[in-house]
Motif scaffolding. Structure first.
Motif, PDB file in Angstrom:
ATOM      1  N   ARG A   1      -7.230   1.865   2.310  1.00 27.80           N
ATOM      2  CA  ARG A   1      -7.474   2.574   1.284  1.00 27.80           C
ATOM      3  C   ARG A   1      -6.069   3.108   0.802  1.00 27.80           C
ATOM      4  O   ARG A   1      -5.763   4.097   0.892  1.00 27.80           O
ATOM      5  CB  ARG A   1      -8.332   3.801   1.590  1.00 27.80           C
ATOM      6  CG  ARG A   1      -9.867   3.469   2.047  1.00 27.80           C
ATOM      7  CD  ARG A   1     -10.361   4.619   2.530  1.00 27.80           C
ATOM      8  NE  ARG A   1     -10.914   5.468   1.321  1.00 27.80           N
ATOM      9  CZ  ARG A   1     -11.461   6.529   1.491  1.00 27.80           C
ATOM     10  NH1 ARG A   1     -11.871   7.015   2.692  1.00 27.80           N
ATOM     11  NH2 ARG A   1     -11.425   7.359   0.446  1.00 27.80           N
ATOM     12  N   PRO A   2      -5.367   2.305  -0.046  1.00 23.17           N
ATOM     13  CA  PRO A   2      -4.031   2.729  -0.625  1.00 23.17           C
ATOM     14  C   PRO A   2      -3.956   3.626  -1.686  1.00 23.17           C
ATOM     15  O   PRO A   2      -5.165   3.614  -2.505  1.00 23.17           O
ATOM     16  CB  PRO A   2      -3.397   1.498  -1.015  1.00 23.17           C
ATOM     17  CG  PRO A   2      -4.479   0.470  -1.333  1.00 23.17           C
ATOM     18  CD  PRO A   2      -5.986   0.913  -0.261  1.00 23.17           C
ATOM     19  N   ASN A   3      -3.066   4.667  -1.714  1.00 15.21           N
ATOM     20  CA  ASN A   3      -2.885   5.422  -2.943  1.00 15.21           C
ATOM     21  C   ASN A   3      -1.544   5.886  -3.015  1.00 15.21           C
ATOM     22  O   ASN A   3      -1.218   7.070  -2.752  1.00 15.21           O
ATOM     23  CB  ASN A   3      -3.908   6.809  -2.808  1.00 15.21           C
ATOM     24  CG  ASN A   3      -3.817   7.524  -4.089  1.00 15.21           C
ATOM     25  OD1 ASN A   3      -3.179   7.268  -4.799  1.00 15.21           O
ATOM     26  ND2 ASN A   3      -4.828   8.489  -4.084  1.00 15.21           N
ATOM     27  N   PRO A   4      -0.647   4.918  -3.248  1.00 11.61           N
ATOM     28  CA  PRO A   4       0.708   5.565  -3.412  1.00 11.61           C
ATOM     29  C   PRO A   4       1.014   6.312  -4.443  1.00 11.61           C
ATOM     30  O   PRO A   4       2.044   6.935  -4.198  1.00 11.61           O
ATOM     31  CB  PRO A   4       1.308   3.900  -3.505  1.00 11.61           C
ATOM     32  CG  PRO A   4       0.185   2.766  -4.130  1.00 11.61           C
ATOM     33  CD  PRO A   4      -0.925   3.609  -3.574  1.00 11.61           C
ATOM     34  N   ALA A   5       0.293   6.490  -5.430  1.00 11.41           N
ATOM     35  CA  ALA A   5       0.753   7.310  -6.413  1.00 11.41           C
ATOM     36  C   ALA A   5       1.040   8.791  -5.851  1.00 11.41           C
ATOM     37  O   ALA A   5       1.737   9.441  -6.469  1.00 11.41           O
ATOM     38  CB  ALA A   5      -0.312   7.580  -7.622  1.00 11.41           C
ATOM     39  N   SER A   6       0.055   9.206  -4.743  1.00  9.61           N
ATOM     40  CA  SER A   6       0.324  10.448  -4.232  1.00  9.61           C
ATOM     41  C   SER A   6       1.414  10.434  -2.976  1.00  9.61           C
ATOM     42  O   SER A   6       1.437  11.424  -2.361  1.00  9.61           O
ATOM     43  CB  SER A   6      -1.073  10.933  -3.756  1.00  9.61           C
ATOM     44  OG  SER A   6      -1.947  10.865  -4.693  1.00  9.61           O
ATOM     45  N   ALA A   7       2.183   9.313  -2.961  1.00 10.38           N
ATOM     46  CA  ALA A   7       3.086   9.398  -1.603  1.00 10.38           C
ATOM     47  C   ALA A   7       2.464   9.429  -0.520  1.00 10.38           C
ATOM     48  O   ALA A   7       2.940   9.831   0.516  1.00 10.38           O
ATOM     49  CB  ALA A   7       4.225  10.370  -1.941  1.00 10.38           C
ATOM     50  N   VAL A   8       1.115   9.106  -0.521  1.00  9.76           N
ATOM     51  CA  VAL A   8       0.491   8.833   0.826  1.00  9.76           C
ATOM     52  C   VAL A   8       0.743   7.568   1.439  1.00  9.76           C
ATOM     53  O   VAL A   8       0.587   6.568   0.471  1.00  9.76           O
ATOM     54  CB  VAL A   8      -1.119   8.995   0.733  1.00  9.76           C
ATOM     55  CG1 VAL A   8      -1.956   8.611   1.859  1.00  9.76           C
ATOM     56  CG2 VAL A   8      -1.404  10.576   0.054  1.00  9.76           C
ATOM     57  N   HIS A   9       0.735   7.310   2.802  1.00 13.81           N
ATOM     58  CA  HIS A   9       1.054   6.100   3.447  1.00 13.81           C
ATOM     59  C   HIS A   9      -0.305   5.383   3.799  1.00 13.81           C
ATOM     60  O   HIS A   9      -1.219   6.343   4.175  1.00 13.81           O
ATOM     61  CB  HIS A   9       1.979   6.504   4.749  1.00 13.81           C
ATOM     62  CG  HIS A   9       3.489   6.785   4.557  1.00 13.81           C
ATOM     63  ND1 HIS A   9       3.985   6.510   3.211  1.00 13.81           N
ATOM     64  CD2 HIS A   9       4.123   7.620   5.152  1.00 13.81           C
ATOM     65  CE1 HIS A   9       5.015   7.258   3.242  1.00 13.81           C
ATOM     66  NE2 HIS A   9       5.095   7.814   4.556  1.00 13.81           N
TER      67      HIS A   9
ATOM     68  N   GLY B   1       0.748  -1.168   0.064  1.00  8.42           N
ATOM     69  CA  GLY B   1      -0.016   0.029  -0.042  1.00  8.42           C
ATOM     70  C   GLY B   1       0.880   1.444  -0.074  1.00  8.42           C
ATOM     71  O   GLY B   1       0.343   2.288   0.126  1.00  8.42           O
ATOM     72  N   ASN B   2       2.166   1.163  -0.326  1.00  9.66           N
ATOM     73  CA  ASN B   2       2.925   2.206  -0.359  1.00  9.66           C
ATOM     74  C   ASN B   2       3.995   2.278  -1.185  1.00  9.66           C
ATOM     75  O   ASN B   2       4.578   1.273  -1.598  1.00  9.66           O
ATOM     76  CB  ASN B   2       3.645   2.347   1.167  1.00  9.66           C
ATOM     77  CG  ASN B   2       2.634   2.499   2.338  1.00  9.66           C
ATOM     78  OD1 ASN B   2       2.356   3.663   2.496  1.00  9.66           O
ATOM     79  ND2 ASN B   2       2.323   1.657   2.882  1.00  9.66           N
ATOM     80  N   LEU B   3       4.632   3.438  -1.618  1.00  4.68           N
ATOM     81  CA  LEU B   3       5.790   3.571  -2.429  1.00  4.68           C
ATOM     82  C   LEU B   3       7.164   3.031  -1.704  1.00  4.68           C
ATOM     83  O   LEU B   3       7.043   3.208  -0.276  1.00  4.68           O
ATOM     84  CB  LEU B   3       5.974   5.082  -3.053  1.00  4.68           C
ATOM     85  CG  LEU B   3       5.022   5.563  -3.976  1.00  4.68           C
ATOM     86  CD1 LEU B   3       5.320   7.132  -4.178  1.00  4.68           C
ATOM     87  CD2 LEU B   3       4.839   4.643  -5.203  1.00  4.68           C
ATOM     88  N   ALA B   4       8.111   2.302  -2.501  1.00  8.25           N
ATOM     89  CA  ALA B   4       9.174   2.063  -1.756  1.00  8.25           C
ATOM     90  C   ALA B   4       9.986   3.473  -1.616  1.00  8.25           C
ATOM     91  O   ALA B   4      10.367   4.196  -2.430  1.00  8.25           O
ATOM     92  CB  ALA B   4      10.047   1.300  -2.866  1.00  8.25           C
ATOM     93  N   MET B   5      10.228   3.782  -0.335  1.00  8.43           N
ATOM     94  CA  MET B   5      10.819   4.860   0.112  1.00  8.43           C
ATOM     95  C   MET B   5      12.145   4.719   0.661  1.00  8.43           C
ATOM     96  O   MET B   5      12.236   3.666   1.604  1.00  8.43           O
ATOM     97  CB  MET B   5      10.117   6.089   0.650  1.00  8.43           C
ATOM     98  CG  MET B   5       8.881   6.498   0.033  1.00  8.43           C
ATOM     99  SD  MET B   5       8.086   7.644   0.842  1.00  8.43           S
ATOM    100  CE  MET B   5       6.366   8.158  -0.113  1.00  8.43           C
ATOM    101  N   PRO B   6      13.207   5.712   0.939  1.00 10.74           N
ATOM    102  CA  PRO B   6      14.470   5.048   1.549  1.00 10.74           C
ATOM    103  C   PRO B   6      14.175   5.195   3.173  1.00 10.74           C
ATOM    104  O   PRO B   6      15.013   4.126   3.692  1.00 10.74           O
ATOM    105  CB  PRO B   6      15.385   6.387   1.353  1.00 10.74           C
ATOM    106  CG  PRO B   6      14.937   6.794  -0.133  1.00 10.74           C
ATOM    107  CD  PRO B   6      13.260   6.697  -0.040  1.00 10.74           C
ATOM    108  N   GLY B   7      13.134   5.679   3.710  1.00  9.09           N
ATOM    109  CA  GLY B   7      12.840   5.670   5.219  1.00  9.09           C
ATOM    110  C   GLY B   7      12.263   4.293   5.283  1.00  9.09           C
ATOM    111  O   GLY B   7      12.377   4.016   6.837  1.00  9.09           O
TER     112      GLY B   7
END
Length: 486
Positions: free
Chosen positions: A270-278, A122-128
C-alpha cells in the motif's frame, strides 16, 4: 539457543534466546559516527565487525554453557547504508549511513531518470536511501564507483563475514530504492537508472529462511557446533516488529531510538509516497508495512544532555519532580527535532533543529520538556501521514531506548491520542526479533515464535492533556514552514 545480532547506529547488540522464548542474556559494544563534512554520516564496517566480536566475547563469558548450544543466528541492522566492495570484497570507502544527507541533488536526478520509481519502489527518493548514495559516489568519486563489484547493506556485510555469502532479504532491500516492493525482487529498471545491474546485488531470501551457515573457522573460534544456520534477518524496524509480535495487519509500534519510527503491518503493498510514508516489505512472506520516519528522536535527548552537561536520568528526574506535564507546556519553548534534517512529513535534509520561544525565565526543565514534546509532535506528524495513507491504529507498542521513560511514554500517548503499551523486553526489540528469525529459519512456527512479550505498562491518553497539547501541536506545525529556507 538462538542468537540475535542487531547492528545499530550507536552499538552492536546481541541477545541469546532459549527454546522457550525466554531471553537468557544480552551484550553490546558501542559504535561511533564519523561526520567529516556537513550532512555526512559514515562508519567503517571494520568497526562493526570488531564490535560484534567484542559483544560475542561478553555474551560467551556471561553465559558460556548456553552460548555453546546456539543453533541458529538472526541478523537485524540499520537500513539504507551503502557498503561498497571490489572484486576481492575489499571495502572501497567508509559506509554511507541512513542519516547521511549529502545526496539531496541525486534524489531529484533519480526521480527524473526513473519515472516509475514511486510505483515500483513505493517511496520517494530521499537522501537516506541507498540508491541516491550510489549516484553521489558515481558523480563525486568516479574512481571508486568504477571499482564497485558488490553493494551490501550493513547487516548483510556482517553476514558476509559470518557465512561468506552475499545475501539480502526484502525488508532491508525495500529501503534501497532498487527493489520492486510488490514483487519482492530486484528491479532491473531502477538498477539501470543508477548504473548498476543485478550482478552488483546480493541474492534475496525471505527474512525467516536460511541464508547460509556460520563459517567453520568462526564456529570453532566462538565455541559453536557445525552447521549453525544464519537466517535472512531483517531491517531494524521489521526485526523490532517481529520482536514484539507485530505480525498481523493493524499491529503497530513506535521505535524511540536514534531515529523515531511509527510502523504498522499491512496485508498488501500500500504505497503512498506523496505523504513521505515508507511502504516496505515486512519480515514475513506476504506481509508488508507502512512506516513514518523521523531522523532524530531519542538522539535529541542525548544531544540536549551533552549540551547542558547532564545525564539523561538526571534531566528526567528533574523534569518529573519540578512540575507536572500540564504545567510544563505553559512556559516551555517549542522544539523542532530536526537535528539531522527530516523525512516524514517534510522530506527535507536541510530542516534545522530549533528551540523557539526562549525567555529570561526559561529553565533547564522547560527545555527538557520541549525536547521530549518536540519528538512526540514529530511522531504525531508521522501518525497523521499514516492516517492519510489509510492506516488507523488505536494501540501502539513503544520500543527502543526512549521507552525506559514513563514520562515520555505518557506524553506520547497524550500527543497522539492513542494507547501506548511498553513490553517487558521492549529495549531488546531488534535483537530479539533477529533471534526469533533465527529460530524460524531453524524450523520454528510463526505462531509459537512470534508471541507478544508481556506488557509491563499501559499509558492511556488523557483527553484534557490531549486538548492542551493539540494547541501547541498547531503552533509546532506552523513553525517549520515559516522557517523553511530561512
Amino acid at each position: 539457543m538462538y542468537l540475535g545480532i542487531d547492528l545499530g547506529t550507536s552499538e552492536v547488540k546481541l541477545l541469546l534466546l532459549d527454546a522457550d522464548g525466554h531471553v537468557v542474556g544480552t551484550s553490546g559494544s558501542a559504535l561511533t559516527l564519523s561526520c567529516p563534512e556537513p550532512l555526512w554520516s559514515e562508519q567503517h564496517p571494520a568497526d562493526w565487525w570488531q564490535a560484534t566480536q567484542n559483544a560475542v566475547a561478553q555474551l560467551r563469558a556471561a553465559h558460556p554453557a548456553e552460548f555453546a548450544t546456539v543453533r541458529a543466528i538472526g541478523l537485524s541492522g540499520q537500513m539504507h547504508g551503502a557498503v561498497l566492495l571490489d572484486e576481492a570484497d575489499t571495502i572501497l570507502r567508509p559506509a554511507i549511513l541512513w542519516n547521511d544527507g549529502r545526496s539531496h541533488a541525486e534524489c531529484d536526478e533519480l526521480t527524473a531518470s526513473a519515472p516509475r520509481l514511486h510505483a515500483i519502489a513505493g517511496n520517494l527518493a530521499m537522501p537516506g536511501f541507498t540508491a541516491p548514495k550510489l549516484l553521489w559516489v558515481k558523480k563525486h568519486q568516479p574512481e571508486i564507483f568504477a571499482r564497485i563489484a558488490s553493494v551490501l547493506l550493513p547487516k548483510d556485510w556482517l553476514r558476509l563475514r559470518l557465512t561468506g555469502d552475499k545475501v539480502c532479504e526484502p525488508s532491508d532491500a525495500a529501503g534501497t530504492l532498487w527493489l520492486d516492493v510488490a514483487r519482492r525482487d530486484w528491479s532491473d529498471e531502477l538498477l539501470t537508472a543508477c548504473g548498476l545491474t543485478r550482478a552488483h546485488m546480493p541474492r534475496l531470501v525471505e527474512s525467516n529462511q536460511p541464508s547460509g551457515v556460520l563459517r567453520p573457522e568462526l564456529a570453532r573460534a566462538w565455541g559453536l557446533g557445525t552447521e549453525v544456520i544464519v537466517a535472512g534477518g531483517a531491517g531494524d524496524n521489521a526485526a523490532s516488529a517481529i520482536g514484539i509480535g507485530a505480525t498481523a495487519p493493524g499491529d503497530g509500534f513506535i521505535s524511540l531510538g536514534t531515529s523515531g519510527v511509527l510502523f504498522v503491518v499491512n496485508d498488501r503493498y500500500r504505497p503512498n509516497p506523496a505523504s513521505a510514508v515508507h511502504a516496505f516489505c515486512h519480515a514475513l512472506p506476504q506481509r508488508w508495512h507502512q512506516m513514518s520516519v523521523m531522523l532524530s528522536a531519542a538522539s535529541c535527548l542525548r544531544w540536549f544532555c551533552t549540551l547542558v552537561g547532564a545525564e539523561e536520568a538526571t534531566l528526567l528526574a528533574e523534569l518529573s519532580s519540578a512540575v507536572s506535564s500540564n504545567d510544563n507546556a505553559v512556559n516551555a519553548p517549542l522544539f523542532l527535532p530536526y537535528l539531522a534534517g527530516e523525512r516524514t512529513p517534510h522530506n527535507d535534509p536541510f530542516a534545522p533543529g530549533v528551540l523557539h520561544g526562549l525567555k529570561a525565565n526559561t529553565t533547564r526543565a522547560d527545555c527538557t520538556y520541549a525536547v521530549l514534546e518536540g519528538v512526540a509532535f514529530g511522531l504525531a506528524d508521522g501518525l497523521d501521514a499514516l492516517r492519510a495513507a489509510g492506516t488507523e491504529v488505536r494501540v501502539l507498542s513503544l520500543v527502543g531506548g526512549g521507552s525506559r521513560s514513563s514520562y515520555w511514554a505518557q506524553l506520547i500517548a497524550d500527543a497522539l491520542d492513542v494507547e501506548i503499551v511498553v513490553h517487558a523486553s521492549s529495549e531488546a526489540g531488534g535483537a530479539l526479533g533477529a533471534a526469533r528469525l533465527g529460530w524460524l529459519a531453524a524450523g520454528g512456527a510463526v505462531e509459537a515464535v512470534c508471541t507478544r512479550p508481556a506488557i509491563a505498562a499501559r499509558f492511556c491518553p488523557h483527553p484534557e492533556r490531549h486538548a492542551r497539547l493539540a494547541l501547541r501541536l498547531a503552533r509546532f506545525r506552523d513553525l517549520y514552514p515559516r522557517l523553511r529556507g530561512a
